[in-house]
Design a protein around this motif. Structure first.
Motif, PDB file in Angstrom:
ATOM      1  N   UNK A 103     -82.079  11.229  25.085  1.00  0.00           N
ATOM      2  CA  UNK A 103     -80.547  12.301  25.186  1.00  0.00           C
ATOM      3  C   UNK A 103     -80.201  12.700  24.492  1.00  0.00           C
ATOM      4  N   UNK A 104     -80.072  11.677  23.221  1.00  0.00           N
ATOM      5  CA  UNK A 104     -79.382  11.505  22.371  1.00  0.00           C
ATOM      6  C   UNK A 104     -80.279  12.159  20.767  1.00  0.00           C
ATOM      7  N   UNK A 105     -80.982  12.678  21.198  1.00  0.00           N
ATOM      8  CA  UNK A 105     -82.263  13.150  19.861  1.00  0.00           C
ATOM      9  C   UNK A 105     -81.952  12.145  18.660  1.00  0.00           C
ATOM     10  N   UNK A 106     -82.784  10.981  18.792  1.00  0.00           N
ATOM     11  CA  UNK A 106     -82.591  10.042  17.848  1.00  0.00           C
ATOM     12  C   UNK A 106     -83.913  10.506  17.231  1.00  0.00           C
ATOM     13  N   UNK A 119     -92.305   5.659  22.985  1.00  0.00           N
ATOM     14  CA  UNK A 119     -92.259   5.903  24.041  1.00  0.00           C
ATOM     15  C   UNK A 119     -90.836   5.059  24.826  1.00  0.00           C
ATOM     16  N   UNK A 120     -90.206   3.833  24.129  1.00  0.00           N
ATOM     17  CA  UNK A 120     -88.779   3.567  24.992  1.00  0.00           C
ATOM     18  C   UNK A 120     -87.790   4.517  24.246  1.00  0.00           C
ATOM     19  N   UNK A 121     -88.186   5.529  23.591  1.00  0.00           N
ATOM     20  CA  UNK A 121     -86.542   6.497  23.312  1.00  0.00           C
ATOM     21  C   UNK A 121     -86.846   7.373  24.305  1.00  0.00           C
ATOM     22  N   UNK A 122     -87.677   7.570  25.449  1.00  0.00           N
ATOM     23  CA  UNK A 122     -87.230   8.414  26.159  1.00  0.00           C
ATOM     24  C   UNK A 122     -86.686   7.352  27.762  1.00  0.00           C
ATOM     25  N   UNK A 123     -86.459   6.814  27.400  1.00  0.00           N
ATOM     26  CA  UNK A 123     -85.800   5.801  28.336  1.00  0.00           C
ATOM     27  C   UNK A 123     -84.499   6.405  28.551  1.00  0.00           C
ATOM     28  N   UNK A 124     -83.752   6.200  29.255  1.00  0.00           N
ATOM     29  CA  UNK A 124     -82.379   7.211  29.175  1.00  0.00           C
ATOM     30  C   UNK A 124     -81.417   6.299  28.759  1.00  0.00           C
ATOM     31  N   UNK A 125     -81.244   4.683  29.659  1.00  0.00           N
ATOM     32  CA  UNK A 125     -80.226   4.148  29.259  1.00  0.00           C
ATOM     33  C   UNK A 125     -80.855   3.442  27.306  1.00  0.00           C
ATOM     34  N   UNK A 126     -81.901   2.896  27.385  1.00  0.00           N
ATOM     35  CA  UNK A 126     -81.686   2.952  26.034  1.00  0.00           C
ATOM     36  C   UNK A 126     -81.739   3.920  24.898  1.00  0.00           C
ATOM     37  N   UNK A 127     -82.079   5.175  25.036  1.00  0.00           N
ATOM     38  CA  UNK A 127     -81.791   6.112  24.119  1.00  0.00           C
ATOM     39  C   UNK A 127     -80.019   6.210  24.461  1.00  0.00           C
ATOM     40  N   UNK A 128     -79.152   6.234  24.879  1.00  0.00           N
ATOM     41  CA  UNK A 128     -77.872   5.976  24.765  1.00  0.00           C
ATOM     42  C   UNK A 128     -77.572   4.764  24.359  1.00  0.00           C
ATOM     43  N   UNK A 129     -77.997   3.700  24.601  1.00  0.00           N
ATOM     44  CA  UNK A 129     -77.418   2.825  23.623  1.00  0.00           C
ATOM     45  C   UNK A 129     -78.018   2.859  21.994  1.00  0.00           C
ATOM     46  N   UNK A 130     -79.192   2.500  21.789  1.00  0.00           N
ATOM     47  CA  UNK A 130     -79.374   3.579  20.318  1.00  0.00           C
ATOM     48  C   UNK A 130     -78.363   4.981  20.068  1.00  0.00           C
ATOM     49  N   UNK A 131     -78.423   5.396  20.501  1.00  0.00           N
ATOM     50  CA  UNK A 131     -77.257   6.721  20.232  1.00  0.00           C
ATOM     51  C   UNK A 131     -75.486   5.791  19.849  1.00  0.00           C
ATOM     52  N   UNK A 132     -75.233   5.072  21.298  1.00  0.00           N
ATOM     53  CA  UNK A 132     -74.638   4.947  21.120  1.00  0.00           C
ATOM     54  C   UNK A 132     -73.658   3.702  19.491  1.00  0.00           C
ATOM     55  N   UNK A 133     -74.863   3.195  19.956  1.00  0.00           N
ATOM     56  CA  UNK A 133     -75.444   1.806  18.018  1.00  0.00           C
ATOM     57  C   UNK A 133     -75.082   2.724  16.594  1.00  0.00           C
ATOM     58  N   UNK A 134     -75.621   3.536  17.137  1.00  0.00           N
ATOM     59  CA  UNK A 134     -76.009   5.072  15.446  1.00  0.00           C
ATOM     60  C   UNK A 134     -73.978   4.836  15.478  1.00  0.00           C
TER      61      UNK A 134
END
Length: 185
Positions: A103-106, A119-134
Protein backbone atom coordinates in the motif's frame (compact mmCIF):
# COMPACT_ATOMS: atom_id res chain seq x y z
CA UNK A 1 -17.01 17.07 20.06
CA UNK A 2 -13.50 16.23 21.29
CA UNK A 3 -12.79 14.04 18.25
CA UNK A 4 -13.76 16.86 15.89
CA UNK A 5 -11.48 19.28 17.75
CA UNK A 6 -8.56 16.85 17.54
CA UNK A 7 -9.19 16.32 13.80
CA UNK A 8 -9.34 20.09 13.26
CA UNK A 9 -6.02 20.58 15.05
CA UNK A 10 -4.35 17.77 13.11
CA UNK A 11 -5.65 18.98 9.78
CA UNK A 12 -4.63 22.56 10.56
CA UNK A 13 -1.01 21.40 10.95
CA UNK A 14 -1.14 20.17 7.35
CA UNK A 15 -1.87 23.50 5.81
CA UNK A 16 0.50 26.08 4.45
CA UNK A 17 -2.48 28.01 3.04
CA UNK A 18 -5.89 26.67 2.29
CA UNK A 19 -9.22 27.58 0.79
CA UNK A 20 -12.57 25.86 1.28
CA UNK A 21 -13.28 22.78 -0.83
CA UNK A 22 -15.96 20.14 -0.88
CA UNK A 23 -16.41 17.70 1.98
CA UNK A 24 -13.64 15.20 2.60
CA UNK A 25 -13.78 11.51 3.24
CA UNK A 26 -13.07 9.49 6.34
CA UNK A 27 -10.12 7.11 5.87
CA UNK A 28 -11.00 3.43 6.32
CA UNK A 29 -10.79 2.14 9.91
CA UNK A 30 -7.44 0.34 9.40
CA UNK A 31 -5.79 3.63 8.47
CA UNK A 32 -7.18 5.25 11.57
CA UNK A 33 -6.18 2.46 13.96
CA UNK A 34 -2.65 2.26 12.55
CA UNK A 35 -1.92 5.97 12.04
CA UNK A 36 -2.97 7.29 15.44
CA UNK A 37 -0.57 5.17 17.59
CA UNK A 38 2.28 6.19 15.26
CA UNK A 39 1.42 9.89 15.66
CA UNK A 40 0.35 10.32 12.04
CA UNK A 41 -3.00 11.79 10.95
CA UNK A 42 -5.01 9.04 9.27
CA UNK A 43 -5.72 11.43 6.40
CA UNK A 44 -1.99 11.69 5.70
CA UNK A 45 -1.50 7.92 5.77
CA UNK A 46 -4.48 7.38 3.47
CA UNK A 47 -3.30 10.09 1.04
CA UNK A 48 0.14 8.44 0.86
CA UNK A 49 -1.48 5.08 0.08
CA UNK A 50 -3.63 6.71 -2.61
CA UNK A 51 -0.52 8.25 -4.13
CA UNK A 52 1.61 5.13 -3.90
CA UNK A 53 -0.76 2.28 -4.77
CA UNK A 54 -3.95 3.94 -5.94
CA UNK A 55 -5.87 2.27 -8.72
CA UNK A 56 -9.29 2.88 -10.26
CA UNK A 57 -12.00 0.46 -9.12
CA UNK A 58 -15.61 1.12 -10.12
CA UNK A 59 -14.77 4.72 -11.04
CA UNK A 60 -12.98 5.53 -7.80
CA UNK A 61 -9.28 5.63 -6.90
CA UNK A 62 -8.47 3.36 -3.95
CA UNK A 63 -5.19 2.00 -2.54
CA UNK A 64 -4.39 -1.54 -3.72
CA UNK A 65 -2.50 -3.76 -1.23
CA UNK A 66 -0.94 -6.17 -3.72
CA UNK A 67 0.98 -3.58 -5.69
CA UNK A 68 4.64 -3.78 -6.68
CA UNK A 69 6.87 -1.30 -8.43
CA UNK A 70 9.72 -3.12 -10.10
CA UNK A 71 12.40 -0.98 -11.72
CA UNK A 72 9.93 1.83 -12.30
CA UNK A 73 7.01 -0.25 -13.59
CA UNK A 74 3.91 -0.73 -11.48
CA UNK A 75 2.16 -4.08 -11.17
CA UNK A 76 -1.12 -4.88 -9.44
CA UNK A 77 -2.04 -8.43 -8.54
CA UNK A 78 -5.38 -10.05 -7.77
CA UNK A 79 -4.05 -11.96 -4.76
CA UNK A 80 -1.37 -11.64 -2.13
CA UNK A 81 0.09 -15.01 -3.19
CA UNK A 82 0.53 -13.84 -6.78
CA UNK A 83 2.15 -10.62 -5.58
CA UNK A 84 4.42 -12.54 -3.20
CA UNK A 85 5.70 -14.80 -5.98
CA UNK A 86 6.35 -11.79 -8.18
CA UNK A 87 8.06 -9.95 -5.31
CA UNK A 88 10.48 -12.81 -4.70
CA UNK A 89 11.35 -12.98 -8.40
CA UNK A 90 11.75 -9.20 -8.62
CA UNK A 91 14.15 -9.01 -5.69
CA UNK A 92 16.38 -11.64 -7.30
CA UNK A 93 16.03 -10.18 -10.82
CA UNK A 94 16.57 -6.47 -10.22
CA UNK A 95 17.68 -6.28 -6.59
CA UNK A 96 15.85 -4.88 -3.55
CA UNK A 97 16.82 -1.27 -4.30
CA UNK A 98 14.54 -1.29 -7.35
CA UNK A 99 11.51 -2.93 -5.71
CA UNK A 100 8.73 -1.15 -3.81
CA UNK A 101 5.95 -3.11 -2.14
CA UNK A 102 2.41 -2.81 -0.81
CA UNK A 103 0.00 0.00 0.00
CA UNK A 104 2.78 2.44 0.89
CA UNK A 105 5.23 1.16 -1.74
CA UNK A 106 8.01 0.79 0.81
CA UNK A 107 11.38 0.24 -0.80
CA UNK A 108 12.85 -3.18 -0.03
CA UNK A 109 16.46 -2.04 0.21
CA UNK A 110 15.82 0.98 2.42
CA UNK A 111 13.06 -0.58 4.52
CA UNK A 112 13.28 -4.34 4.07
CA UNK A 113 14.72 -4.60 7.58
CA UNK A 114 11.34 -3.51 8.93
CA UNK A 115 9.78 -6.78 7.71
CA UNK A 116 10.56 -10.30 8.97
CA UNK A 117 10.55 -11.49 5.34
CA UNK A 118 9.85 -9.68 2.04
CA UNK A 119 6.27 -10.88 1.54
CA UNK A 120 5.31 -9.42 4.91
CA UNK A 121 5.42 -6.11 3.03
CA UNK A 122 2.26 -7.26 1.27
CA UNK A 123 0.35 -7.55 4.55
CA UNK A 124 -1.80 -4.40 4.46
CA UNK A 125 -1.63 -3.72 8.21
CA UNK A 126 2.12 -4.28 8.48
CA UNK A 127 2.80 -2.21 5.37
CA UNK A 128 0.67 0.66 6.67
CA UNK A 129 2.43 0.49 10.06
CA UNK A 130 5.84 0.70 8.37
CA UNK A 131 4.60 3.52 6.14
CA UNK A 132 3.32 5.43 9.18
CA UNK A 133 6.61 4.93 11.01
CA UNK A 134 8.57 6.28 8.03
CA UNK A 135 6.22 9.26 7.75
CA UNK A 136 6.59 10.05 11.46
CA UNK A 137 10.38 9.87 11.13
CA UNK A 138 10.33 12.20 8.12
CA UNK A 139 7.94 14.63 9.85
CA UNK A 140 10.41 14.92 12.74
CA UNK A 141 13.02 16.04 10.20
CA UNK A 142 10.86 18.06 7.81
CA UNK A 143 8.50 19.80 10.22
CA UNK A 144 5.28 19.42 8.24
CA UNK A 145 3.30 16.51 6.83
CA UNK A 146 3.51 17.76 3.24
CA UNK A 147 7.27 18.12 3.46
CA UNK A 148 7.44 14.72 5.18
CA UNK A 149 5.55 13.21 2.24
CA UNK A 150 8.17 14.58 -0.15
CA UNK A 151 10.93 13.11 2.00
CA UNK A 152 9.00 9.81 2.20
CA UNK A 153 9.30 9.58 -1.57
CA UNK A 154 12.81 10.98 -1.86
CA UNK A 155 14.72 11.92 1.29
CA UNK A 156 17.35 13.76 -0.78
CA UNK A 157 14.68 16.22 -1.96
CA UNK A 158 14.98 18.01 -5.27
CA UNK A 159 12.56 18.02 -8.20
CA UNK A 160 11.30 14.43 -7.63
CA UNK A 161 10.29 15.28 -4.05
CA UNK A 162 8.62 18.51 -5.22
CA UNK A 163 6.59 16.65 -7.86
CA UNK A 164 5.61 14.08 -5.26
CA UNK A 165 4.51 16.78 -2.79
CA UNK A 166 2.24 18.27 -5.45
CA UNK A 167 0.64 14.91 -6.30
CA UNK A 168 0.32 13.96 -2.62
CA UNK A 169 -1.28 17.32 -1.80
CA UNK A 170 -4.03 16.66 -4.37
CA UNK A 171 -4.85 13.36 -2.64
CA UNK A 172 -4.69 14.99 0.79
CA UNK A 173 -7.04 17.74 -0.38
CA UNK A 174 -9.48 15.07 -1.57
CA UNK A 175 -9.34 13.26 1.77
CA UNK A 176 -9.50 16.31 4.06
CA UNK A 177 -11.95 18.29 1.93
CA UNK A 178 -9.60 21.27 2.26
CA UNK A 179 -8.06 22.85 -0.83
CA UNK A 180 -4.42 22.64 0.27
CA UNK A 181 -1.46 24.39 -1.31
CA UNK A 182 1.83 22.58 -1.80
CA UNK A 183 4.62 23.83 0.42
CA UNK A 184 7.87 24.99 -1.12
CA UNK A 185 10.66 24.07 1.28
Amino acid sequence: MAASVVRAVLVSTLICSAAPAQSGEVPPPAYQSIAIPEGVPSEVLYAIALQESGTRVRGRTIPWPWTLNVAGTGYRFATRNDACRALQIAIVSVGPARVDVGLGQTNMRANGHRYTEPCEGLDPHKNLRVTAQILAEQKAIAGSWIAAAGRYHRPAGGAPAARYRRAFTKHLSRVTGINLKTETP
